[in-house]
Motif scaffolding. Structure first.
Motif, PDB file in Angstrom:
ATOM      1  N   VAL A 269       0.853  -1.185   0.000  1.00  0.00           N
ATOM      2  CA  VAL A 269       0.000   0.000   0.000  1.00  0.00           C
ATOM      3  C   VAL A 269       0.890   1.235   0.000  1.00  0.00           C
ATOM      4  CG1 VAL A 269      -1.837   1.260   1.182  1.00  0.00           C
ATOM      5  CG2 VAL A 269      -1.764  -1.242   1.311  1.00  0.00           C
ATOM      6  N   VAL A 270       0.646   2.147  -0.954  1.00  0.00           N
ATOM      7  CA  VAL A 270       1.313   3.443  -0.958  1.00  0.00           C
ATOM      8  C   VAL A 270       0.474   4.392  -0.113  1.00  0.00           C
ATOM      9  CG1 VAL A 270       2.144   5.353  -2.355  1.00  0.00           C
ATOM     10  CG2 VAL A 270       2.278   3.018  -3.239  1.00  0.00           C
ATOM     11  N   LEU A 271       1.091   4.970   0.898  1.00  0.00           N
ATOM     12  CA  LEU A 271       0.397   5.883   1.802  1.00  0.00           C
ATOM     13  C   LEU A 271       0.859   7.309   1.547  1.00  0.00           C
ATOM     14  CD1 LEU A 271       0.697   3.842   5.130  1.00  0.00           C
ATOM     15  CD2 LEU A 271      -1.280   3.978   3.616  1.00  0.00           C
ATOM     16  N   THR A 272      -0.033   8.262   1.760  1.00  0.00           N
ATOM     17  CA  THR A 272       0.315   9.668   1.610  1.00  0.00           C
ATOM     18  C   THR A 272      -0.371  10.488   2.687  1.00  0.00           C
ATOM     19  OG1 THR A 272       0.466  11.493   0.027  1.00  0.00           O
ATOM     20  CG2 THR A 272      -1.596  10.273   0.066  1.00  0.00           C
ATOM     21  N   GLN A 273       0.182  11.681   2.903  1.00  0.00           N
ATOM     22  CA  GLN A 273      -0.360  12.638   3.868  1.00  0.00           C
ATOM     23  C   GLN A 273      -0.835  13.839   3.060  1.00  0.00           C
ATOM     24  OE1 GLN A 273       2.519  14.119   6.707  1.00  0.00           O
ATOM     25  NE2 GLN A 273       1.199  13.560   8.407  1.00  0.00           N
ATOM     26  N   VAL A 274      -2.139  13.940   2.860  1.00  0.00           N
ATOM     27  CA  VAL A 274      -2.683  14.934   1.925  1.00  0.00           C
ATOM     28  C   VAL A 274      -2.327  16.343   2.353  1.00  0.00           C
ATOM     29  CG1 VAL A 274      -4.791  15.856   0.905  1.00  0.00           C
ATOM     30  CG2 VAL A 274      -4.531  13.393   1.224  1.00  0.00           C
ATOM     31  N   THR A 275      -2.480  16.659   3.623  1.00  0.00           N
ATOM     32  CA  THR A 275      -2.103  17.963   4.161  1.00  0.00           C
ATOM     33  C   THR A 275      -1.164  17.748   5.341  1.00  0.00           C
ATOM     34  OG1 THR A 275      -4.051  17.998   5.603  1.00  0.00           O
ATOM     35  CG2 THR A 275      -4.262  19.065   3.444  1.00  0.00           C
ATOM     36  N   PRO A 276      -0.333  18.728   5.673  1.00  0.00           N
ATOM     37  CA  PRO A 276       0.591  18.552   6.800  1.00  0.00           C
ATOM     38  C   PRO A 276      -0.155  18.207   8.096  1.00  0.00           C
ATOM     39  CG  PRO A 276       1.172  20.501   5.534  1.00  0.00           C
ATOM     40  CD  PRO A 276      -0.141  20.034   5.000  1.00  0.00           C
ATOM     41  N   GLY A 277       0.305  17.183   8.778  1.00  0.00           N
ATOM     42  CA  GLY A 277      -0.309  16.779  10.032  1.00  0.00           C
ATOM     43  C   GLY A 277      -1.502  15.850   9.886  1.00  0.00           C
ATOM     44  N   ALA A 278      -1.976  15.630   8.655  1.00  0.00           N
ATOM     45  CA  ALA A 278      -3.123  14.742   8.454  1.00  0.00           C
ATOM     46  C   ALA A 278      -2.672  13.291   8.608  1.00  0.00           C
ATOM     47  CB  ALA A 278      -3.730  14.960   7.071  1.00  0.00           C
ATOM     48  N   ARG A 279      -3.625  12.398   8.797  1.00  0.00           N
ATOM     49  CA  ARG A 279      -3.270  10.983   8.921  1.00  0.00           C
ATOM     50  C   ARG A 279      -2.871  10.425   7.557  1.00  0.00           C
ATOM     51  NH1 ARG A 279      -7.148   6.977   7.988  1.00  0.00           N
ATOM     52  NH2 ARG A 279      -9.122   7.710   7.135  1.00  0.00           N
ATOM     53  N   TRP A 280      -2.095   9.380   7.597  1.00  0.00           N
ATOM     54  CA  TRP A 280      -1.650   8.730   6.369  1.00  0.00           C
ATOM     55  C   TRP A 280      -2.787   7.893   5.802  1.00  0.00           C
ATOM     56  CZ3 TRP A 280       3.079   9.516   4.094  1.00  0.00           C
ATOM     57  CH2 TRP A 280       4.021  10.225   4.852  1.00  0.00           C
ATOM     58  N   ALA A 299      -1.187   8.384  -8.787  1.00  0.00           N
ATOM     59  CA  ALA A 299      -1.705   9.669  -9.262  1.00  0.00           C
ATOM     60  C   ALA A 299      -1.191  10.790  -8.368  1.00  0.00           C
ATOM     61  CB  ALA A 299      -3.227   9.646  -9.266  1.00  0.00           C
ATOM     62  N   THR A 300      -0.855  11.940  -8.988  1.00  0.00           N
ATOM     63  CA  THR A 300      -0.305  13.053  -8.222  1.00  0.00           C
ATOM     64  C   THR A 300      -1.301  14.190  -8.120  1.00  0.00           C
ATOM     65  OG1 THR A 300       0.699  14.000 -10.191  1.00  0.00           O
ATOM     66  CG2 THR A 300       2.039  12.477  -8.905  1.00  0.00           C
ATOM     67  N   GLY A 301      -1.131  14.969  -7.071  1.00  0.00           N
ATOM     68  CA  GLY A 301      -1.924  16.179  -6.876  1.00  0.00           C
ATOM     69  C   GLY A 301      -0.998  17.254  -6.366  1.00  0.00           C
ATOM     70  N   ALA A 302      -1.295  17.783  -5.199  1.00  0.00           N
ATOM     71  CA  ALA A 302      -0.417  18.760  -4.579  1.00  0.00           C
ATOM     72  C   ALA A 302       0.849  18.073  -4.080  1.00  0.00           C
ATOM     73  CB  ALA A 302      -1.151  19.441  -3.432  1.00  0.00           C
ATOM     74  N   SER A 303       1.839  18.867  -3.721  1.00  0.00           N
ATOM     75  CA  SER A 303       3.052  18.317  -3.124  1.00  0.00           C
ATOM     76  C   SER A 303       2.687  17.561  -1.850  1.00  0.00           C
ATOM     77  CB  SER A 303       4.036  19.449  -2.792  1.00  0.00           C
ATOM     78  OG  SER A 303       4.394  20.163  -3.955  1.00  0.00           O
ATOM     79  N   ARG A 304       3.269  16.374  -1.680  1.00  0.00           N
ATOM     80  CA  ARG A 304       2.961  15.574  -0.492  1.00  0.00           C
ATOM     81  C   ARG A 304       3.986  14.448  -0.348  1.00  0.00           C
ATOM     82  NH1 ARG A 304      -2.859  13.847  -2.755  1.00  0.00           N
ATOM     83  NH2 ARG A 304      -2.934  16.109  -2.524  1.00  0.00           N
ATOM     84  N   PRO A 305       4.142  13.923   0.875  1.00  0.00           N
ATOM     85  CA  PRO A 305       5.057  12.799   1.080  1.00  0.00           C
ATOM     86  C   PRO A 305       4.371  11.474   0.761  1.00  0.00           C
ATOM     87  CG  PRO A 305       4.173  13.507   3.177  1.00  0.00           C
ATOM     88  CD  PRO A 305       3.586  14.433   2.140  1.00  0.00           C
TER      89      PRO A 305
END
Length: 433
Positions: A269-280, A299-305
């Motif tokens: 599973v690829v996990l991401t944090q949509v906004t800073p401090g949000a859950r993965w 798929a990409t959107g805004a900058s994110r880890p």
């Protein structure tokens, strides 16, 4: 039922055939019986009647080969003898035969046989699974196939009730296989303080033999990921990496060892944090291929880890503990969709020229139109242009004939709490005649 009848007939024919092979003058022993010697069922006791003669005891296989077992008893010994259960080969049909005879002089009577009995071993367990309970304990479950058909029902050594026991065995790195709990008739057991890597197996036992089954290989894992540092907004990136497992391998003798391995088909599973401090949260899913490698489009959107995790994985016979790669930030760059001059890049002197630029995301900002100054050999600002919903345009009147070069500069922006990189368009030459 037909096969059972055939076997019963064969058993009867076998018994009759042995009687015909007997030869000599002494009376044949009678009432040959077999029974368990005691409640432990470690030995079979055979008894018979005769006229205080010396006896020869053998084990005969019925539709199978019997073991090379012969025992001679003197005439003054009791008409009973105990044979260890381990003497009888497992999963066969046998009888104990008694006759009059000595080692020196051979047989002097016909053979008398006990009732036929089977030595069916335990049914091999399978379908073992492991489920974590809390932080360290594991619930182990297994299945047992149905008992095969008994072709000698109600024989003297049949045991009623639950006679099959399961002994759990665990192997850890640097240790031999060890019993992990008491024998049980249940098909589940909780093992305390059990963490991968380990090997679990069951030793199924009954009064005749032992069968090994229900094995689980529990592995640890490590997951690596190569995550692009830059991505165009809306254009998928590919995250590549590898999941490596550590498992335990145990030889029949000696200690267990830890061994590196890989597997295809492990879920990732690829996990991401949509906004800073949000859950993965999940952004994409994939599986490993041969060698433990993976290649997952995201798929990409805004900058994110992003980071890649191998969740706790469990199926029949195997378990893999969770592991997660290091998180890495992918910075998004504005994606250029359209730029140029409306109606073409060739105009007459004094004619209006309209330069346009369209980008994704549909952002609101101010872009700068620049022109190339040949004398100064640098770009000069022409005019700041408002961009609405990702579109901007500027119209100006052409003056000097020749070729002029323009470009748009889209600035950096903030999107969902993180900076998004701007972009400079390609050069836009305008010919004025």
């Amino acid at each position: 039922m037909r096969f059972r009848n055939v076997l019963s007939t064969a058993l009867a024919v076998g018994i009759g055939a042995s009687a015909l092979t007997a030869c000599s003058s002494d009376p044949t022993p009678t009432d040959v019986t077999v029974a368990w010697a005691d409640e432990t069922r470690q030995a079979v006791q055979v008894s018979w009647r005769d006229s205080d003669a010396p006896n020869r005891i053998t084990i005969e296989g019925v539709l199978s080969s019997g073991p090379a077992y012969v025992k001679y008893l003197a005439a003054d010994q009791p008409n009973t003898w105990t044979i260890p259960a381990s003497t009888f080969p497992p999963d066969g049909n046998y009888r104990v035969s008694v006759g009059v005879g000595t080692a020196a002089n051979g047989m002097s009577s016909k053979l008398a046989g006990s009732p036929v009995f089977d030595t069916d071993g335990p049914v091999r367990p399978g379908g073992a699974t492991a489920t974590s309970i809390g932080k360290r304990d594991v619930l182990l479950r297994w299945t047992t196939p149905a008992q095969p058909q008994d072709f000698s029902p109600n024989d003297p050594l049949d045991v009623t009730g639950r006679t099959q026991y399961y002994v759990p065995v665990i192997g850890r790195p640097g240790q031999p296989l060890r019993t992990a709990g008491p024998a049980t008739t249940s098909t589940r057991q909780v093992i305390k303080s059990l963490k991968p890597p380990y090997v679990f197996q069951l030793r199924a036992q009954n009064e005749w033999s032992t069968a090994i089954g229900g094995q689980i290989t529990a592995r640890t894992s490590s997951t690596s990921a190569t995550i692009p540092a830059l991505a165009q907004y809306g254009v998928p990136i590919r995250i590549r990496g590898r999941a490596i497992l550590q498992q335990v391998v145990c030889a029949d003798e000696g200690s267990c060892v830890q061994q590196r391995t890989t597997s295809a088909g492990l879920p990732l599973v690829v996990l991401t944090q949509v906004t800073p401090g949000a859950r993965w949260t999940p952004a994409a899913r994939g599986t490993t291929t041969s060698g433990g490698h993976y290649d997952i489009p995201v798929a990409t959107g805004a900058s994110r880890p992003y980071k890649v995790t191998l969740p706790d994985y469990s199926q029949i016979g195997t378990v893999a503990a969770q592991s997660t790669s290091k998180a890495q930030l992918t910075r998004t760059v504005v994606r250029l969709q359209t730029t140029g001059f409306v109606g073409g890049a060739s105009k007459k002197r004094g004619q209006n020229a309209t330069a346009i630029v369209v980008v994704k995301p549909a952002m609101n900002t101010t872009v700068m139109l620049q022109s190339w100054n040949r004398q100064a050999r640098r770009w000069l600002n022409v005019k700041a242009v408002p961009m609405r919903r990702g579109q901007a345009s500027i119209t100006f009147k052409t003056a000097q004939p020749g070729i002029s070069v323009y470009r748009f500069v889209i600035p950096n922006a903030m999107l969902l709490g993180r900076p998004m990189l701007g972009k400079v368009t390609q050069n836009l030459p305008l010919s004025v005649r």
